[in-house]
Design a protein around this motif. Structure first.
Motif, PDB file in Angstrom:
ATOM      1  N   ALA A 136       1.424  10.802  12.498  1.00 33.55           N
ATOM      2  CA  ALA A 136       1.741   9.435  12.082  1.00 33.55           C
ATOM      3  C   ALA A 136       1.271   9.158  10.661  1.00 33.55           C
ATOM      4  O   ALA A 136       0.200   9.608  10.249  1.00 33.55           O
ATOM      5  CB  ALA A 136       1.093   8.441  13.043  1.00 33.55           C
ATOM      6  N   ASP A 137       2.100   8.418   9.914  1.00 35.76           N
ATOM      7  CA  ASP A 137       1.684   7.935   8.600  1.00 35.76           C
ATOM      8  C   ASP A 137       0.538   6.949   8.777  1.00 35.76           C
ATOM      9  O   ASP A 137       0.474   6.226   9.772  1.00 35.76           O
ATOM     10  CB  ASP A 137       2.836   7.204   7.907  1.00 35.76           C
ATOM     11  CG  ASP A 137       3.968   8.130   7.503  1.00 35.76           C
ATOM     12  OD1 ASP A 137       3.806   9.359   7.589  1.00 35.76           O
ATOM     13  OD2 ASP A 137       5.015   7.614   7.095  1.00 35.76           O
ATOM     14  N   GLN A 138      -0.357   6.894   7.778  1.00 38.09           N
ATOM     15  CA  GLN A 138      -1.461   5.941   7.796  1.00 38.09           C
ATOM     16  C   GLN A 138      -1.455   5.149   6.496  1.00 38.09           C
ATOM     17  O   GLN A 138      -1.275   5.722   5.416  1.00 38.09           O
ATOM     18  CB  GLN A 138      -2.797   6.666   7.910  1.00 38.09           C
ATOM     19  CG  GLN A 138      -2.990   7.412   9.194  1.00 38.09           C
ATOM     20  CD  GLN A 138      -4.336   8.113   9.231  1.00 38.09           C
ATOM     21  OE1 GLN A 138      -5.133   8.036   8.313  1.00 38.09           O
ATOM     22  NE2 GLN A 138      -4.598   8.823  10.321  1.00 38.09           N
ATOM     23  N   PRO A 139      -1.693   3.846   6.568  1.00 45.22           N
ATOM     24  CA  PRO A 139      -1.790   3.065   5.340  1.00 45.22           C
ATOM     25  C   PRO A 139      -3.116   3.326   4.638  1.00 45.22           C
ATOM     26  O   PRO A 139      -4.130   3.592   5.280  1.00 45.22           O
ATOM     27  CB  PRO A 139      -1.720   1.625   5.840  1.00 45.22           C
ATOM     28  CG  PRO A 139      -2.309   1.685   7.212  1.00 45.22           C
ATOM     29  CD  PRO A 139      -1.908   3.033   7.767  1.00 45.22           C
ATOM     30  N   VAL A 140      -3.080   3.283   3.312  1.00 47.29           N
ATOM     31  CA  VAL A 140      -4.296   3.397   2.534  1.00 47.29           C
ATOM     32  C   VAL A 140      -4.701   1.988   2.112  1.00 47.29           C
ATOM     33  O   VAL A 140      -3.973   1.326   1.365  1.00 47.29           O
ATOM     34  CB  VAL A 140      -4.087   4.288   1.291  1.00 47.29           C
ATOM     35  CG1 VAL A 140      -5.346   4.362   0.443  1.00 47.29           C
ATOM     36  CG2 VAL A 140      -3.660   5.700   1.724  1.00 47.29           C
ATOM     37  N   ARG A 141      -5.821   1.514   2.618  1.00 43.36           N
ATOM     38  CA  ARG A 141      -6.330   0.187   2.303  1.00 43.36           C
ATOM     39  C   ARG A 141      -7.492   0.353   1.331  1.00 43.36           C
ATOM     40  O   ARG A 141      -8.451   1.066   1.634  1.00 43.36           O
ATOM     41  CB  ARG A 141      -6.797  -0.522   3.572  1.00 43.36           C
ATOM     42  CG  ARG A 141      -5.695  -0.722   4.585  1.00 43.36           C
ATOM     43  CD  ARG A 141      -6.231  -1.328   5.882  1.00 43.36           C
ATOM     44  NE  ARG A 141      -5.198  -1.332   6.889  1.00 43.36           N
ATOM     45  CZ  ARG A 141      -5.165  -0.482   7.928  1.00 43.36           C
ATOM     46  NH1 ARG A 141      -6.128   0.406   8.087  1.00 43.36           N
ATOM     47  NH2 ARG A 141      -4.188  -0.552   8.805  1.00 43.36           N
ATOM     48  N   THR A 145       0.822  -1.203   0.000  1.00 40.30           N
ATOM     49  CA  THR A 145       0.000   0.000   0.000  1.00 40.30           C
ATOM     50  C   THR A 145       0.859   1.258   0.000  1.00 40.30           C
ATOM     51  O   THR A 145       2.061   1.202   0.251  1.00 40.30           O
ATOM     52  CB  THR A 145      -0.939   0.025   1.227  1.00 40.30           C
ATOM     53  OG1 THR A 145      -1.860   1.104   1.071  1.00 40.30           O
ATOM     54  CG2 THR A 145      -0.185   0.221   2.519  1.00 40.30           C
ATOM     55  N   ILE A 146       0.220   2.377  -0.273  1.00 39.99           N
ATOM     56  CA  ILE A 146       0.881   3.653  -0.050  1.00 39.99           C
ATOM     57  C   ILE A 146       0.528   4.109   1.362  1.00 39.99           C
ATOM     58  O   ILE A 146      -0.480   3.698   1.933  1.00 39.99           O
ATOM     59  CB  ILE A 146       0.492   4.726  -1.096  1.00 39.99           C
ATOM     60  CG1 ILE A 146      -1.014   4.991  -1.103  1.00 39.99           C
ATOM     61  CG2 ILE A 146       0.976   4.339  -2.472  1.00 39.99           C
ATOM     62  CD1 ILE A 146      -1.424   6.150  -1.998  1.00 39.99           C
ATOM     63  N   TRP A 147       1.385   4.935   1.915  1.00 39.75           N
ATOM     64  CA  TRP A 147       1.175   5.505   3.240  1.00 39.75           C
ATOM     65  C   TRP A 147       1.054   7.006   3.062  1.00 39.75           C
ATOM     66  O   TRP A 147       1.767   7.604   2.253  1.00 39.75           O
ATOM     67  CB  TRP A 147       2.346   5.171   4.155  1.00 39.75           C
ATOM     68  CG  TRP A 147       2.428   3.714   4.485  1.00 39.75           C
ATOM     69  CD1 TRP A 147       2.810   2.697   3.651  1.00 39.75           C
ATOM     70  CD2 TRP A 147       2.100   3.100   5.727  1.00 39.75           C
ATOM     71  NE1 TRP A 147       2.739   1.500   4.303  1.00 39.75           N
ATOM     72  CE2 TRP A 147       2.314   1.715   5.592  1.00 39.75           C
ATOM     73  CE3 TRP A 147       1.662   3.591   6.951  1.00 39.75           C
ATOM     74  CZ2 TRP A 147       2.088   0.819   6.621  1.00 39.75           C
ATOM     75  CZ3 TRP A 147       1.449   2.694   7.982  1.00 39.75           C
ATOM     76  CH2 TRP A 147       1.657   1.326   7.814  1.00 39.75           C
ATOM     77  N   VAL A 148       0.150   7.604   3.789  1.00 40.25           N
ATOM     78  CA  VAL A 148      -0.060   9.046   3.708  1.00 40.25           C
ATOM     79  C   VAL A 148       0.081   9.650   5.100  1.00 40.25           C
ATOM     80  O   VAL A 148      -0.089   8.962   6.108  1.00 40.25           O
ATOM     81  CB  VAL A 148      -1.444   9.388   3.117  1.00 40.25           C
ATOM     82  CG1 VAL A 148      -1.537   8.928   1.666  1.00 40.25           C
ATOM     83  CG2 VAL A 148      -2.564   8.773   3.953  1.00 40.25           C
ATOM     84  N   GLN A 149       0.384  10.922   5.129  1.00 40.11           N
ATOM     85  CA  GLN A 149       0.452  11.661   6.377  1.00 40.11           C
ATOM     86  C   GLN A 149      -0.626  12.748   6.284  1.00 40.11           C
ATOM     87  O   GLN A 149      -0.399  13.806   5.697  1.00 40.11           O
ATOM     88  CB  GLN A 149       1.836  12.268   6.578  1.00 40.11           C
ATOM     89  CG  GLN A 149       2.040  12.839   7.946  1.00 40.11           C
ATOM     90  CD  GLN A 149       3.418  13.419   8.116  1.00 40.11           C
ATOM     91  OE1 GLN A 149       3.875  14.206   7.293  1.00 40.11           O
ATOM     92  NE2 GLN A 149       4.078  13.050   9.201  1.00 40.11           N
ATOM     93  N   PRO A 150      -1.826  12.447   6.813  1.00 40.56           N
ATOM     94  CA  PRO A 150      -2.949  13.375   6.647  1.00 40.56           C
ATOM     95  C   PRO A 150      -2.598  14.800   7.072  1.00 40.56           C
ATOM     96  O   PRO A 150      -2.028  15.028   8.138  1.00 40.56           O
ATOM     97  CB  PRO A 150      -4.034  12.782   7.557  1.00 40.56           C
ATOM     98  CG  PRO A 150      -3.708  11.329   7.619  1.00 40.56           C
ATOM     99  CD  PRO A 150      -2.210  11.270   7.601  1.00 40.56           C
ATOM    100  N   GLY A 151      -2.934  15.730   6.205  1.00 38.15           N
ATOM    101  CA  GLY A 151      -2.714  17.145   6.478  1.00 38.15           C
ATOM    102  C   GLY A 151      -1.340  17.669   6.134  1.00 38.15           C
ATOM    103  O   GLY A 151      -1.113  18.885   6.164  1.00 38.15           O
ATOM    104  N   SER A 152      -0.405  16.797   5.789  1.00 42.01           N
ATOM    105  CA  SER A 152       0.959  17.269   5.511  1.00 42.01           C
ATOM    106  C   SER A 152       1.030  18.160   4.272  1.00 42.01           C
ATOM    107  O   SER A 152       1.972  18.943   4.130  1.00 42.01           O
ATOM    108  CB  SER A 152       1.923  16.092   5.373  1.00 42.01           C
ATOM    109  OG  SER A 152       1.575  15.287   4.264  1.00 42.01           O
ATOM    110  N   HIS A 153       0.035  18.086   3.408  1.00 41.87           N
ATOM    111  CA  HIS A 153       0.028  18.921   2.199  1.00 41.87           C
ATOM    112  C   HIS A 153      -0.105  20.407   2.525  1.00 41.87           C
ATOM    113  O   HIS A 153       0.220  21.258   1.717  1.00 41.87           O
ATOM    114  CB  HIS A 153      -1.111  18.487   1.268  1.00 41.87           C
ATOM    115  CG  HIS A 153      -2.481  18.745   1.826  1.00 41.87           C
ATOM    116  ND1 HIS A 153      -2.936  18.102   2.959  1.00 41.87           N
ATOM    117  CD2 HIS A 153      -3.467  19.567   1.431  1.00 41.87           C
ATOM    118  CE1 HIS A 153      -4.162  18.518   3.230  1.00 41.87           C
ATOM    119  NE2 HIS A 153      -4.505  19.412   2.318  1.00 41.87           N
TER     120      HIS A 153
END
Length: 192
Positions: A182-187, A135-143
């Motif tokens: 924290a990074d979160q996985p995208v499922r 999966t890709i991992w995202v860091q919500p709000g980091s944009h």
């Protein structure tokens, strides 16, 4: 499934977190057909005129196959992607790049906008995806925080410093850690 624009709730989610998952944009059959097509290209069963399917030494992925492959070109310009991306961008969008991963990318943290400034990415799951299979991992709000640019990689004498490899990856890691999120996985499921 035809996909129009984002709902106000989806757009709000995108603006807050910097990503959105749209379920079932493509059918399982469409995804299986694309997998088969890409495997046939890779194995040479389907002609791929114009450019090599893979760069020498590159494992597990292709870049910009839409240049010579009409199937990839149709996926790149699929209208089910265009309107949601235009909603996220706040206006019209142009499609510029395709990639196909035969395995998980095994790529460290990065910011797509570093390589393609002001870009949005549409990632299509061709099979169910979780931490188990890349999966890709995202860091919500980091944009909403700092984005790295080439100006961040200037050496002590004003010369450009390396912007690929470990130097860049370490800078991205440090930036992400500074956010304290924290990074979160995208499922996702097939076609999301």
């Amino acid at each position: 499934m035809a996909h129009g624009g984002l709902t106000p709730e989806q757009l709000s989610h995108y603006q807050r977190d910097g990503f959105i998952v749209l379920p079932g944009v493509f059918t399982a059959s469409e995804c299986r057909n694309l997998i088969t097509h890409c495997e046939d290209l890779l194995a040479g069963r389907t002609p791929y005129p114009g450019i090599p399917w893979r760069k020498p030494g590159e494992v597990g992925r292709t870049h910009n196959q839409h240049i010579c492959d009409p199937v990839s070109y149709r996926w790149l310009l699929d209208p089910r992607l265009r309107q949601p991306l235009a909603d996220c961008a706040g206006g019209e969008v142009d499609a510029v790049q395709t990639m196909h991963f035969f395995v998980g990318s095994q790529q460290r943290r990065h910011q797509d906008s570093y390589y393609l400034p002001s870009c949005l990415s549409a990632w299509i799951a061709l099979e169910p995806i979780s931490e188990r299979n890349g999966t890709i991992w995202v860091q919500p709000g980091s944009h909403r925080g700092k984005l790295l640019t080439r100006a961040d990689f200037i050496g002590p004498n004003g010369e450009p410093a390396p912007t690929f490899g470990e130097h860049y990856n370490d800078a991205v890691d440090a930036l992400y850690e500074s956010h304290g999120v924290a990074d979160q996985p995208v499922r996702v499921n097939t076609g999301d």
